[in-house]
Design an enzyme around this catalytic site. Structure first.
Site, mmCIF file in Angstrom:
data_model
loop_
_atom_site.group_PDB
_atom_site.id
_atom_site.type_symbol
_atom_site.label_atom_id
_atom_site.label_comp_id
_atom_site.label_asym_id
_atom_site.label_seq_id
_atom_site.Cartn_x
_atom_site.Cartn_y
_atom_site.Cartn_z
ATOM 1 N N LYS A 69 -12.305 -2.004 6.949
ATOM 2 C CA LYS A 69 -11.525 -2.847 7.867
ATOM 3 C C LYS A 69 -11.815 -2.589 9.337
ATOM 4 C CE LYS A 69 -8.406 -3.364 4.173
ATOM 5 N NZ LYS A 69 -7.650 -2.463 3.308
ATOM 6 N N TRP A 71 0.834 -1.211 0.000
ATOM 7 C CA TRP A 71 0.000 0.000 0.000
ATOM 8 C C TRP A 71 0.862 1.252 0.000
ATOM 9 C CZ3 TRP A 71 -4.189 -1.475 -1.905
ATOM 10 C CH2 TRP A 71 -4.798 -2.664 -1.518
ATOM 11 N N ASP A 120 -1.829 6.675 6.311
ATOM 12 C CA ASP A 120 -2.844 5.723 5.853
ATOM 13 C C ASP A 120 -3.121 4.775 7.020
ATOM 14 O OD1 ASP A 120 -4.339 3.676 4.766
ATOM 15 O OD2 ASP A 120 -2.911 3.172 3.168
HETATM 16 C C1 LIG Z 1 -7.018 -2.118 2.209
HETATM 17 C C2 LIG Z 1 -6.003 -1.054 2.266
HETATM 18 C C3 LIG Z 1 -5.898 -0.067 1.270
HETATM 19 C C4 LIG Z 1 -6.774 -0.064 0.041
HETATM 20 O O1 LIG Z 1 -8.026 0.362 0.359
HETATM 21 P P1 LIG Z 1 -9.149 0.581 -0.768
HETATM 22 O O2 LIG Z 1 -10.260 1.152 0.042
HETATM 23 O O3 LIG Z 1 -9.449 -0.777 -1.354
HETATM 24 O O4 LIG Z 1 -8.635 1.505 -1.786
HETATM 25 C C5 LIG Z 1 -4.956 0.918 1.434
HETATM 26 N N1 LIG Z 1 -4.140 0.941 2.493
HETATM 27 C C6 LIG Z 1 -4.203 0.007 3.458
HETATM 28 C C7 LIG Z 1 -3.275 0.083 4.625
HETATM 29 C C8 LIG Z 1 -5.134 -1.018 3.377
HETATM 30 O O5 LIG Z 1 -5.210 -1.941 4.342
#
Ligand SMILES: *Cc1c(COP(=O)(O)O)cnc(C)c1O
Length: 355
Positions: free
Chosen positions: A191, A100, A167
Site C-alpha cells: 500500500k 483488520w 498495524d
Molecule cells: C491490507 C491490510 C492488511 C492485510 O495485509 P496482507 O498483507 O494482505 O496480509 C492488514 N492490515 C491493514 C491495515 C491493511 O490495510
C-alpha cells in the site's frame, strides 16, 4: 490514461515501474535478471541493506530497533505478534477499529487473553473510539493506524503505559509518526512501500525474548533479525522494488513532503464530497482517513451509474468494499493530485447531469 484509486496492491510511481522492468531484463549491468540472482551475492545483500537504511532514514527509526523484511503479509503479523509477545496466561489489549483489527484480535485469542479496550463495531466502524483505558496489567496494546476498509485513521495515538504495537499497513510512509512511541510496527508492503510479497517489521529489541513459549523459527522475530532478513530466501524482487520506491520517496523530500501532498489530495476530495449534493462521506469528520476516502450517494440507486460514468473516464478501483458499499478512493503516495482533480471533475459533471 488510467487513474488508479485501488486499495491495494496499488499505484506505484511510473519511474519505479520502468526501473523494475529494466531490472527484470538486466539488473545493473550484471548480465542477469533481478529474478535470477542469488540472494547471497554481495550485490543483493547491499539491496537489502540499502532498503533497511532507507526505512531507517525516512521514518527516523531510533537506535535499539531492528528493521526486518518478512513474508506472509500483515495477516501473518496478526499471529506473529502474539506468538512472540503474549505468553500463556498473559493478557493483551486491542483497539477494535475495523476488519483488520478484528482479524488481529482473533489470532491473539489463540495465544492468550484479549481485552478489547474500545470498539466502534456497533456503528459499522465509522469512527475511532477515544475514551478508553489501556490496562497496565496487559503485556502490549495493539492498534491499527489506518482502517483501509472503513476510511478512518488515528490522527493521534494514545499514550500507552505498556508497549504499543501498530498495524500501519495502509498509511506507513504517508505521514510523520514518532517511531519511538511504538514498540513494534508492521506493514504489508503493497500500500505504500512496494509490491505485494514483503512485510516490514520495525521492533524494539528489548521487548523480545520475554516469554518462554517455543516459537517455530519462521515465526520468531529474533531469528529473522539475526539472519538480517535472510534466514531463508527473501522475496528478492519485492524488496528490490520497495528499495526503488523508497528512493523515489527520499528524492521527493521524504515523508514530510509527501504528507503535505497527501493532505492536499485528501482535502480536495473531501471538499467535493461535502459540497456536492449527490455525495456524502461515511465517517466521523475528525477521524477521516487521508489515505482511503469512503463515500456513498444520497440516492444509492445512482451508484451503479456513477461507477460506470467514472470508469468510462479512466477511473480505476473506486468501488467500495462490500462492508461499506458506495465508493472508496484510495490515495496512496504515488497517486498524483491531478488524478484527484480528474475524479472531482467527474463528480461535478455527474451532478450537473443529474441536476
Ligand atoms: C491490507 C491490510 C492488511 C492485510 O495485509 P496482507 O498483507 O494482505 O496480509 C492488514 N492490515 C491493514 C491495515 C491493511 O490495510
Amino acid at each position: 490514461m488510467k487513474h488508479n484509486f485501488g486499495a491495494g496492491p496499488c499505484i506505484l510511481p511510473q519511474e519505479v515501474f520502468k526501473q523494475a522492468a529494466q531490472a527484470v531484463l538486466e539488473w545493473d549491468q550484471t548480465g542477469l535478471s533481478i529474478l535470477e540472482v542469488s540472494h547471497r551475492t554481495p550485490e543483493y545483500e547491499e539491496v537489502v541493506a540499502e532498503t533497511e537504511r532507507l526505512v531507517r532514514t525516512l521514518l527516523n527509526v531510533p537506535a535499539g530497533y531492528s528493521v526486518v523484511f518478512l513474508q506472509g503479509g500483515a495477516s501473518l503479523q496478526f499471529s506473529m505478534v502474539p506468538v512472540n509477545l503474549l505468553g500463556d496466561g498473559q493478557k493483551a489489549a486491542y483497539l477494535d477499529t475495523g476488519v483488520w483489527a478484528n482479524k488481529a484480535i482473533k489470532e491473539a485469542k489463540l495465544f492468550g487473553e484479549v481485552a478489547v479496550v474500545g470498539s466502534s463495531k456497533e456503528q459499522n466502524y465509522t469512527f475511532i473510539p477515544k475514551d478508553y483505558d489501556i490496562p497496565k496489567d496487559a503485556v502490549y496494546f495493539h492498534c491499527t493506524s489506518n482502517n483501509t476498509i472503513y476510511g478512518t485513521e488515528l490522527h493521534a495515538f494514545p499514550k500507552s503505559p505498556i508497549p504499543m504495537v501498530c498495524d500501519m499497513s495502509s498509511d506507513i510512509f504517508s505521514r510523520q509518526v514518532n517511531v519511538a512511541d511504538f514498540d513494534l510496527i508492521y506493514a504489508g508492503a503493497q500500500k505504500n512501500m512496494g509490491p505485494a510479497g514483503v512485510t516490514l517489521v520495525i521492533v524494539k529489541d528489548e521487548i523480545l525474548g520475554k516469554i518462554d513459549r517455543k516459537i517455530p523459527s519462521m515465526l520468531d522475530y529474533k531469528i529473522h533479525i539475526e539472519g538480517q532478513s535472510m534466514y531463508n530466501t527473501p522475496p528478492v524482487f519485492s524488496i528490490y522494488v520497495s528499495m526503488l520506491n523508497l528512493k523515489w520517496l527520499k528524492a521527493k523530500g521524504g515523508v514530510p513532503v509527501i504528507e503535505q501532498e497527501n493532505l492536499a489530495k485528501a482535502r480536495a476530495l473531501y471538499a467535493e464530497i461535502d459540497r456536492n449534493p449527490l455525495f456524502k462521506g461515511t465517517c466521523a469528520v475528525e477521524d477521516r482517513s487521508n489515505m482511503n476516502i469512503c463515500f456513498v450517494m444520497e440516492n444509492p440507486e445512482l451508484e451503479k451509474e456513477f461507477l460506470k460514468f467514472a470508469e468510462d473516464r479512466g477511473i480505476v478501483g473506486i468501488k467500495g468494499h462490500r462492508s461499506v458499499g458506495g465508493f472508496r478512493a484510495s490515495m496512496y503516495n504515488a497517486l498524483p493530485i491531478s488524478s484527484v482533480h480528474v475524479l472531482v471533475d467527474i463528480m461535478q459533471e455527474f451532478a450537473e447531469k443529474h441536476a
